[in-house]
Design an enzyme around this catalytic site. Sequence first.
Site, PDB file in Angstrom:
ATOM      1  N   LYS A  55      25.887  -3.383  -1.309  1.00 60.05           N
ATOM      2  CA  LYS A  55      27.877  -3.616  -1.123  1.00 60.05           C
ATOM      3  C   LYS A  55      27.767  -2.739   0.123  1.00 60.05           C
ATOM      4  CE  LYS A  55      27.392  -2.537  -5.699  1.00 60.05           C
ATOM      5  NZ  LYS A  55      27.264  -1.994  -6.953  1.00 60.05           N
ATOM      6  N   ARG A  96      11.609   3.961   3.242  1.00 65.32           N
ATOM      7  CA  ARG A  96      10.542   2.746   4.338  1.00 65.32           C
ATOM      8  C   ARG A  96      12.012   2.282   5.236  1.00 65.32           C
ATOM      9  NH1 ARG A  96       5.789  -1.280   4.474  1.00 65.32           N
ATOM     10  NH2 ARG A  96       5.066   1.552   5.011  1.00 65.32           N
ATOM     11  N   HIS A 148       4.444   5.584  11.485  1.00 66.77           N
ATOM     12  CA  HIS A 148       4.347   5.542  10.144  1.00 66.77           C
ATOM     13  C   HIS A 148       3.569   6.679  10.171  1.00 66.77           C
ATOM     14  CE1 HIS A 148       2.884   4.091   6.296  1.00 66.77           C
ATOM     15  NE2 HIS A 148       2.684   2.770   6.352  1.00 66.77           N
ATOM     16  N   ARG A 177       0.520  -1.519  -0.216  1.00 64.02           N
ATOM     17  CA  ARG A 177      -0.404   0.234   0.100  1.00 64.02           C
ATOM     18  C   ARG A 177       0.928   1.276   0.045  1.00 64.02           C
ATOM     19  NH1 ARG A 177      -2.970  -3.976   2.050  1.00 64.02           N
ATOM     20  NH2 ARG A 177      -1.257  -4.349   2.185  1.00 64.02           N
ATOM     21  N   THR A 178       1.564   1.613   0.896  1.00 58.40           N
ATOM     22  CA  THR A 178       2.451   2.964   1.263  1.00 58.40           C
ATOM     23  C   THR A 178       3.228   2.690   0.159  1.00 58.40           C
ATOM     24  OG1 THR A 178       2.901   1.727   3.409  1.00 58.40           O
ATOM     25  CG2 THR A 178       3.901   4.174   2.107  1.00 58.40           C
TER      26      THR A 178
HETATM   27  N1   CP Z   1      -0.561   0.053   5.585  1.00 58.64           N
HETATM   28  C1   CP Z   1       0.530  -0.869   5.249  1.00 58.64           C
HETATM   29  O1   CP Z   1       2.112   0.069   5.835  1.00 58.64           O
HETATM   30  O2   CP Z   1       1.346  -1.267   4.213  1.00 58.64           O
HETATM   31  P1   CP Z   1       2.057  -1.651   3.528  1.00 58.64           P
HETATM   32  O3   CP Z   1       2.872  -2.512   4.411  1.00 58.64           O
HETATM   33  O4   CP Z   1       1.950  -2.798   2.382  1.00 58.64           O
HETATM   34  O5   CP Z   1       2.873  -0.847   3.052  1.00 58.64           O
END
Ligand code: CP
Length: 312
Positions: free
Chosen positions: A76, A97, A125, A47-48
Amino acid sequence: MTLDDLSRHQILELLHKAAYIDAHRREVSHTCDGRVLATLFYEPSTRTRLSFETAMLRLGGKVIGFAGAQLASVTKGESIADTIKTVSNYVDAIAIRHPKEGAALVASRAASVPVINAGDGGHMHPTQTLADLATLQSRFGRITDLTVGLCGDLTFGRTVHSLIETLCRFGNVRFVLISPDELKTPQYVIDRINATPSCSYVEVRDLVSVIGDLDVLYMTRVQKERFFNEDDYLRLRDTYILDEAKLSLAQPHMAVLHPLPRVNEIAVEVDDDPRAAYFEQVKNGMLMRMALESSVIGDELPGYVPLEPKEV
Ligand code: CP
C-alpha cells in the site's frame, strides 16, 4: 546489527555459545521465554528465515512476521521506517531481509528494538557469515591462517562480502577471488582486504588452476534476481560447476562451503565427499542464530561459562 557492531571477542563468544547450545539443547530451551522475534522478509528465503524462527522456538520464544512483501502493507506504499516503527511496538527484536542495500541500516535507525540484518540486497549477509565461521572453526579449529577461495558471483554475492570483511578483522587470510570479469569483487570489499596488512588476494578466472592451493572453496550461486539483463545471467550462470573431477585436484583437507541455495554450481555427486561442508553450514546457521538471539534478547544460558575475555 551487523558484524561490525560486534567486537572480535563477541564474535568468538557467539561461536563458543553455539557449541554450548548444541550440547545443551534441553537446558537452554527457556532462555527466550516470553520474548517475541519478528521476521520481516521482503525477499525469498528458506534457510535464513526458517532458522531464525526455529532458533527462537527452540529457545522458548515466539515469532511473528511475513515471508514475502506482497502480504504486508508495503504493497500500500508504507515505508520501511514506518513498518519498523510499528513492529517495534510488538516485539523484542527484528530480523529483516530486503532486496535493497542499506535497508537493514535504515530499519535499525527507525527501530526501538534490536534489528538484525538477514541480508540486504547484494551488500551483506552477516548471520550467514556466523554460520560460515562456525563451519571453518569446526573443520579447521581456527578461522585464520587459511587460503580461502571464493568462486562465482562475487559482485552480487552478499555472503562473500560479509565473509571477506569479517575474516579481514581476524587477519592472516589469503583470498583467491575466482570469477569471470563481469562478476568481480566490488572495490569496497577489495579496499577492506588492502587495508588489512596480514591479508592478501589474487583475482583469477580459472578454478582448476588454483583449486589445489585452497584450504576452503566457497562456491556461490550466480544471483539471477540481481541481473538487469537475463541474457547476461544465462551466459554467466554455469561458468563454474564443481564436480568430482575438479574436486580430485583439491587437497584432502579442503572444505567446500556454499551458503545455498545452489543451482548448478556444485554437482550433487559432490555431496557425499567428506570435503562437502555446506549442509554443516545449514546446521551451524541455526545454532549461531540461537547464540545470537539468546545474546540479544535472552536470559543467561544456564550453566554456560563465557570465554575468557582476551584480545585476539
Ligand atoms: N543462505 C541463505 O541466505 O539462504 P536463504 O536465501 O534460503 O535464506
